[in-house]
Design an enzyme around this catalytic site. Structure first.
Site, PDB file in Angstrom:
ATOM      1  N   SER A 181       0.824  -1.213   0.000  1.00  0.00           N
ATOM      2  CA  SER A 181       0.000   0.000   0.000  1.00  0.00           C
ATOM      3  C   SER A 181       0.857   1.262   0.000  1.00  0.00           C
ATOM      4  O   SER A 181       2.016   1.242   0.427  1.00  0.00           O
ATOM      5  CB  SER A 181      -0.901   0.026   1.236  1.00  0.00           C
ATOM      6  OG  SER A 181      -1.639  -1.162   1.322  1.00  0.00           O
TER       7      SER A 181
HETATM    8  N1  SAH Z   1      -0.210  -5.410   3.930  1.00  0.00           N
HETATM    9  C1  SAH Z   1       0.565  -5.673   2.738  1.00  0.00           C
HETATM   10  C2  SAH Z   1      -0.136  -5.292   1.456  1.00  0.00           C
HETATM   11  C3  SAH Z   1      -1.455  -5.900   1.308  1.00  0.00           C
HETATM   12  S1  SAH Z   1      -1.923  -6.342  -0.319  1.00  0.00           S
HETATM   13  C4  SAH Z   1       1.920  -4.977   2.816  1.00  0.00           C
HETATM   14  O1  SAH Z   1       2.186  -4.250   3.777  1.00  0.00           O
HETATM   15  O2  SAH Z   1       2.712  -5.185   1.901  1.00  0.00           O
HETATM   16  C5  SAH Z   1      -3.151  -7.497   0.163  1.00  0.00           C
HETATM   17  C6  SAH Z   1      -2.604  -8.862   0.497  1.00  0.00           C
HETATM   18  O3  SAH Z   1      -3.686  -9.635   0.986  1.00  0.00           O
HETATM   19  C7  SAH Z   1      -2.079  -9.602  -0.713  1.00  0.00           C
HETATM   20  O4  SAH Z   1      -0.775 -10.041  -0.480  1.00  0.00           O
HETATM   21  C8  SAH Z   1      -3.047 -10.776  -0.870  1.00  0.00           C
HETATM   22  O5  SAH Z   1      -2.455 -11.936  -1.379  1.00  0.00           O
HETATM   23  C9  SAH Z   1      -3.513 -10.955   0.551  1.00  0.00           C
HETATM   24  N2  SAH Z   1      -4.799 -11.654   0.717  1.00  0.00           N
HETATM   25  C10 SAH Z   1      -5.898 -11.614  -0.071  1.00  0.00           C
HETATM   26  N3  SAH Z   1      -6.876 -12.369   0.442  1.00  0.00           N
HETATM   27  C11 SAH Z   1      -6.387 -12.924   1.584  1.00  0.00           C
HETATM   28  C12 SAH Z   1      -6.922 -13.815   2.554  1.00  0.00           C
HETATM   29  N4  SAH Z   1      -8.140 -14.328   2.470  1.00  0.00           N
HETATM   30  N5  SAH Z   1      -6.133 -14.158   3.599  1.00  0.00           N
HETATM   31  C13 SAH Z   1      -4.866 -13.686   3.709  1.00  0.00           C
HETATM   32  N6  SAH Z   1      -4.309 -12.852   2.810  1.00  0.00           N
HETATM   33  C14 SAH Z   1      -5.059 -12.472   1.763  1.00  0.00           C
END
Ligand code: SAH
Length: 264
Positions: A115
């Site tokens: 993000s």
């Molecule tokens: N917090 C992260 C960025 C988030 S992007 C950072 O600091 O880099 C959103 C992330 O959520 C992605 O990596 C995606 O694969 C993950 N995601 C999506 N659905 C999910 C789920 N059900 N459980 C765990 N992770 C998930």
């Protein structure tokens, strides 16, 4: 021109001629102390560029905090300190390290993003982090948001659904010394019941509703922050607060996150 060779000799410096079958050479004797100084200078020469790089990154990070985060109204000292400390350039692909402190999300592979720095700071501040608290993050991605939280709270549990990202983030966080982050692969929709309840739950992927298990795993007085709305377009940042078992909801800014996926 005769060759020159260097030897370490106890406590003396001198040069004397020597010879082999192929010709003459000079032997220069230097003391152990001189050899140590030489090694220190060599080490500096080898590592100086990376030190300069660190100074550049620290400056860029300070600038990011001032111009993107403080300027937009984030004022929680713990959040600002954490944003100053976490080396964001080590959480993005090497080719994008030069853009790590710019005002934008960046791709981290597997169709996912880290993000924008402001959003990370905003969600962190909204979660009211403090020493003594336990946090759960859903969507580890690069591990950056988990690291920012871990600078403040006691323990961060984080779950990632893409196995490769889960593995990469876990090893990155370990190398960087974040011993208070526990990372695992899995579907974060279900939370992490074994470690609940959590004072803070941050969901960094979007869904059209807040997963029931996450509401249940929120501690008394806890706060859950999550983008809720149409996962394909725009969502609103929602803050849930649990008091005396009752949940209240606050709707904030429009945001855009990648969708929360489900394991089949
Ligand atoms: N917090 C992260 C960025 C988030 S992007 C950072 O600091 O880099 C959103 C992330 O959520 C992605 O990596 C995606 O694969 C993950 N995601 C999506 N659905 C999910 C789920 N059900 N459980 C765990 N992770 C998930």
């Amino acid at each position: 021109m005769p060759e020159s060779r260097v030897l370490i000799c106890p406590d003396q410096t001198r040069t004397f001629p020597g010879h082999t079958l192929s010709g003459h050479f000079f032997v220069t004797c230097i003391s152990r102390n001189q050899m140590k100084s030489l090694l220190i200078i060599l080490t500096l020469v080898i590592f100086l560029p990376s030190d300069q790089e660190e100074v550049r990154n620290t400056r860029a990070r300070s600038q990011m905090v001032k111009s993107q985060i403080v300027a937009r109204g984030i004022s929680d000292p713990a959040t600002l300190r954490a944003m100053e400390r976490v080396p964001r350039h080590l959480f993005v692909p090497v080719a994008l390290a030069g853009s790590a402190y710019s005002d934008q999300p960046l791709p981290i592979g597997y169709n996912q993003t880290i993000s924008q720095p402001f959003i990370v700071a905003y969600m962190t501040e909204l979660s009211k982090p403090a020493k003594g608290k336990k946090a759960l993050e859903i969507g580890t991605g690069s591990g950056y948001q988990a690291a920012v939280l871990a600078e403040i709270v006691d323990t961060v549990y984080t779950v990632e659904i893409v196995p490769e990202l889960a593995r990469e983030a876990a090893s990155r966080l370990k190398i960087l010394g974040y011993g208070n982050i526990v990372a695992r692969y899995g579907d974060g929709y279900k939370g992490w019941p074994e470690h609940s309840p959590f004072d803070i739950i941050l969901v960094t992927a979007a869904a059209d509703h807040i997963p029931g298990p996450l509401k249940e795993q929120l501690a008394e007085g806890g706060r859950l922050v999550m983008p809720v709305g149409n996962p394909a377009t725009v969502q609103e940042l929602i803050v849930l607060t649990k008091r005396k078992g009752r949940i209240t909801e606050q709707r904030l800014e429009p945001v855009r996150f990648v969708p929360l996926k489900r394991l089949k």
